[in-house]
Design an enzyme around this catalytic site. Structure first.
Site, short mmCIF file in Angstrom:
data_model
loop_
_atom_site.label_atom_id
_atom_site.label_comp_id
_atom_site.label_asym_id
_atom_site.label_seq_id
_atom_site.Cartn_x
_atom_site.Cartn_y
_atom_site.Cartn_z
N LYS A 1 45.62 35.44 36.24
CA LYS A 1 46.14 34.70 37.39
C LYS A 1 47.54 34.16 37.09
O LYS A 1 48.41 34.14 37.96
CB LYS A 1 45.18 33.58 37.77
CG LYS A 1 43.86 34.14 38.32
CD LYS A 1 42.78 33.07 38.36
CE LYS A 1 41.49 33.60 38.97
NZ LYS A 1 40.38 32.64 38.78
N ALA B 1 31.78 51.15 50.91
CA ALA B 1 31.54 52.10 49.81
C ALA B 1 30.91 51.38 48.63
O ALA B 1 31.44 50.37 48.17
CB ALA B 1 32.84 52.77 49.40
N ASP C 1 40.70 35.34 32.25
CA ASP C 1 40.81 35.25 33.72
C ASP C 1 42.02 34.42 34.12
O ASP C 1 42.81 34.80 34.98
CB ASP C 1 39.51 34.64 34.25
CG ASP C 1 39.55 34.35 35.74
OD1 ASP C 1 39.33 35.29 36.53
OD2 ASP C 1 39.82 33.19 36.12
N GLU D 1 45.90 37.45 48.49
CA GLU D 1 45.75 35.99 48.48
C GLU D 1 44.54 35.55 47.66
O GLU D 1 44.56 34.49 47.04
CB GLU D 1 45.62 35.48 49.93
CG GLU D 1 45.60 33.97 50.09
CD GLU D 1 46.90 33.31 49.64
OE1 GLU D 1 46.94 32.87 48.48
OE2 GLU D 1 47.85 33.22 50.44
N GLY E 1 41.29 32.01 44.30
CA GLY E 1 40.18 32.04 45.25
C GLY E 1 40.62 31.70 46.66
O GLY E 1 41.54 32.33 47.20
N GLY F 1 24.66 29.45 37.36
CA GLY F 1 25.43 30.53 37.97
C GLY F 1 26.93 30.24 38.01
O GLY F 1 27.69 30.99 38.62
N LYS G 1 42.26 40.50 40.42
CA LYS G 1 43.32 39.94 39.56
C LYS G 1 43.55 40.78 38.31
O LYS G 1 44.68 40.93 37.87
CB LYS G 1 43.01 38.50 39.18
CG LYS G 1 41.62 38.30 38.64
CD LYS G 1 41.21 36.84 38.68
CE LYS G 1 39.71 36.72 38.36
NZ LYS G 1 38.88 37.11 39.52
N GLU H 1 29.19 33.31 33.69
CA GLU H 1 28.55 34.62 33.51
C GLU H 1 27.70 34.63 32.24
O GLU H 1 27.92 33.82 31.34
CB GLU H 1 29.63 35.70 33.36
CG GLU H 1 30.70 35.72 34.41
CD GLU H 1 30.29 36.55 35.62
OE1 GLU H 1 29.36 37.38 35.49
OE2 GLU H 1 30.88 36.35 36.69
N VAL I 1 31.57 38.66 47.00
CA VAL I 1 32.66 38.50 47.97
C VAL I 1 32.55 39.56 49.07
O VAL I 1 32.63 39.26 50.27
CB VAL I 1 34.03 38.58 47.27
CG1 VAL I 1 35.16 38.41 48.28
CG2 VAL I 1 34.14 37.55 46.17
#
Lengths: 441, 441
Positions: free
Chosen positions: B206, B46, B202, B130, B135, B188, B106, B191, B17
């Site tokens: 959310k 960074a 996950d 957001e 996503g 892909g 998240k 994971e 991202v």
């Protein structure tokens, strides 16, 4: 109890949406105060006639005919009168007296948006209009804020509930336009004078608002190409179904490249018309009076927003969301965020639009006819993707005839309409039965 | 050229991202400046290791390992490091040095949201997220702003793309979980360690974020009931299809009434589990790795938001939308809008959830068995809506058996699980094959 800052809210109009807004403001006042960080006092409801019959339990003392006084003392003015005047005057008056404005008035914004947004800019006020584009569906904030870091390429919206209701029933029941319209009127889904809906005027206003926002360009209502659904027949519906499509009234707002005279070579096209949509497209499964807005953006990809496009209480939800936003801004301080029209892209005429088409013809059924038609299309720069031919029974007089359904690749609208005119003049073509755009592939 | 105010943007993290956010910021800088009313300078990126291989053309001089200095000089800090630490420390550091924060994290918000929002409140900063809930799908602004004047009753979300991809392929191809997972990993979509996705962690993060926002309540991650999809079998998929359902991993956030100890008698339930969804429900047609959030609100009715739930460039769109919002706020002035947790409703344990169930049993096939089972259900306050019985071939040893698929009316989860335990102990029940919730009716 928290000692909130106190904000005065003036409501202009007490129709289907207005009376729901007032009722919800009174019912959920404390909850709204918690969310807004300010208590919201409904200072009054301006109406034309105090004695008009109203289907509501609202306290009589809230009603007034003195909109002037109501606006002067208000922090937030909710305009739900509809129409251009006196709504325009009242909105400008509210802005100039220092109030933020919440409106659901698509006709007003589509015709006087720039004037209103300029006036708000001058004094640092904000105009909120979530309810003006697709009823209860949150689409304004997603376009203005969530997608502000992206580039919208295309919007395809079902933004008029009445026409979607009519087309959906024509599709699912095989009913014809006039019958379904009459039923829709009886059920209250269509107005006594259905012109604004069935001729696409309402959808065109919403398209202008959505395109302005998505492309950072002032889009005049006159530049929106508009066709209604009154000429959609049951046989067009049947043919669409047979070919795997459904007919929907779409508002299409599109970014196009390679066009003068914009500096970037970019331009936009904004148009409302009935179109063939593949049954597998998410928009095809939007049934009844529901609305949906499909957005394609460069980075985000495809997004869809779905919900009720109209209705008093549903639209009131969007209006009250705006009221809370306005109140939060009053509490937080700071000037309003102006409308961004900095891209200012040229809005192209319909002739520049590029899409696919389905052309249905009745032709003489004899050798060589298809070659003649293919030549006309090719000379007109319209490339054929699919052809389906069905023989029509010989009626003895006109000789043997066939029905040709031609699906084209993408073509310029101007090329297409010139080509259709040539087809109509050709000796081998009996009738141009229909020409429909195909969207959503 | 407009002489815009200049804002310094610090980016923490250069993964899938982060690198897209940097690339889009550089590519569309001028356009973003027009929209934000401020020019956005990417002051630096960074990273932990300057020499790590990166699939990007970003200028090398932007990269730094000195996050401290980068944050100190920034107006807007974008946190895309992921994980809890050092992300938490960096975000608090950014807030306390006066920056607005944009994050897609998240895990961080679901575990340390209140701490972060409080810190922002103290200094009048704003935290934008957001990208953290679904996503690229704009859902935070709709919930926080568009629906701020309404009352959300229920959210049902497909908020994890990996599990939706797996379940969708199991459904459409009849493939089994392990095979599809292996393929998803090769492509892909999943994971190497798929635990966070397939066990529902996950989605639970959310769900906590969405429920906090929708119900104005701090929802601790621990209070979210969580089940994954690892036990979904092809035969469960087949049975679901046969009964007109599809199995989806849902995040359900619900307002419930009649519960102590809240003053209003209201409470909420937040849970993640695989559930049967009717094929006619809009969520059933969410295919592949897409996400969708279905919202039911008191006034607005049913709304759905659909799009890509993950992906570097898609998520970058949501991040950049937040960056523009943050920049606009810097230009407009005013303090940030704090998170609203004023409703502060109790979050109930899963035992209080009320939904419908489908119970599949293998039972002895002899007279009176159904009566015994019906009695157990009735004593357990679980009311039967449908029963389907199929005889299973007599294998000679165990005697004749039958498969019973029982659809229930709405029941309390606690009643249901007690009842299922009693069924399992009953002499006439061979096996409790599966118990699935049914959502979306």
């Amino acid at each position: 109890m928290i000692d909130y800052r106190h904000l005065r809210v003036a409501l202009l109009g007490a129709g289907a949406v207005g009376s729901q807004v007032a009722a919800l403001l009174l019912k959920h006042g404390e909850e709204l105060a918690d969310r807004a960080g300010a208590s919201l006092e409904l200072a009054g409801i301006a109406v034309r006639d105090l004695d008009a019959p109203r289907d509501t339990d609202l306290p009589r003392e809230l009603f007034t005919t003195d909109a002037d006084s109501l606006i002067v003392g208000a922090d937030i003015v909710i305009e739900l009168m509809g129409g251009i005047e006196p709504a325009r005057t009242r909105v400008l008056q509210a802005i100039n007296s220092g109030a933020d404005v919440v409106t659901a008035n698509k006709a007003l914004l589509a015709t006087h948006g720039p004037e209103i947004f300029d006036a708000a800019d001058q004094v640092g006020a904000q105009v909120y209009y979530e309810a003006a584009a697709a009823g209860a569906i949150p689409i304004i904030r997603p376009l203005r804020d969530s997608l502000a870091g992206d580039r919208v390429q295309r919007i395809m919206g079902i933004v008029n509930g009445t026409t979607n209701y009519i087309l959906d029933r024509m599709d699912t029941e095989g009913a014809d336009f006039a019958d379904v319209l009459a039923q829709a009127q009886a059920l209250g889904y269509a107005e006594a004078d259905p012109t604004a809906d069935v001729e696409g005027y309402d959808a065109a206003q919403k398209a202008a608002i959505l395109a302005s926002l998505a492309f950072h360009t002032a889009v005049p209502l006159e530049s929106v190409h508009r066709e209604g659904i009154t000429e959609i027949t049951t046989s067009m519906m049947d043919a669409a179904r047979h070919a795997g499509y459904v007919i929907k009234l779409l508002a299409v707002c599109e970014r196009l490249t390679g066009h003068e005279p914009s500096a970037s070579g970019e331009a936009i096209s904004v148009r409302v018309y009935p179109a063939l949509v593949p049954r597998t497209h998410p928009l095809a499964s939007v049934h009844g009076a529901n609305n949906a807005v499909f957005v394609e953006a460069e980075a985000a990809g495809s997004l869809m927003f779905y919900g009720a496009g109209a209705g008093g209480v549903q639209t009131a939800s969007a209006v009250l969301g705006d009221v809370v936003s306005a109140a939060r801004r009053h509490v937080a301080g700071g000037v309003g965020v102006g409308e961004s029209t900095r891209a200012n892209l040229p809005v192209l005429e319909i002739g520049h639009a590029v899409t696919r088409y389905q052309i249905t013809l009745e032709v003489d059924d004899r050798p060589g006819v298809l070659a003649i038609i293919a030549t006309i299309l090719s000379e007109g720069r319209v490339s054929i993707a699919t052809v389906e031919q069905t023989v029509i029974a010989d009626d003895g007089e006109a000789g043997a005839r066939a029905r040709l359904v031609i699906g084209t690749h993408k073509a310029r609208e101007q090329d297409l309409s010139d080509t259709v005119a040539r087809l109509a003049e050709s000796d081998v073509v009996e009738t141009v039965v229909s020409v429909l755009r195909v969207e959503g592939n």
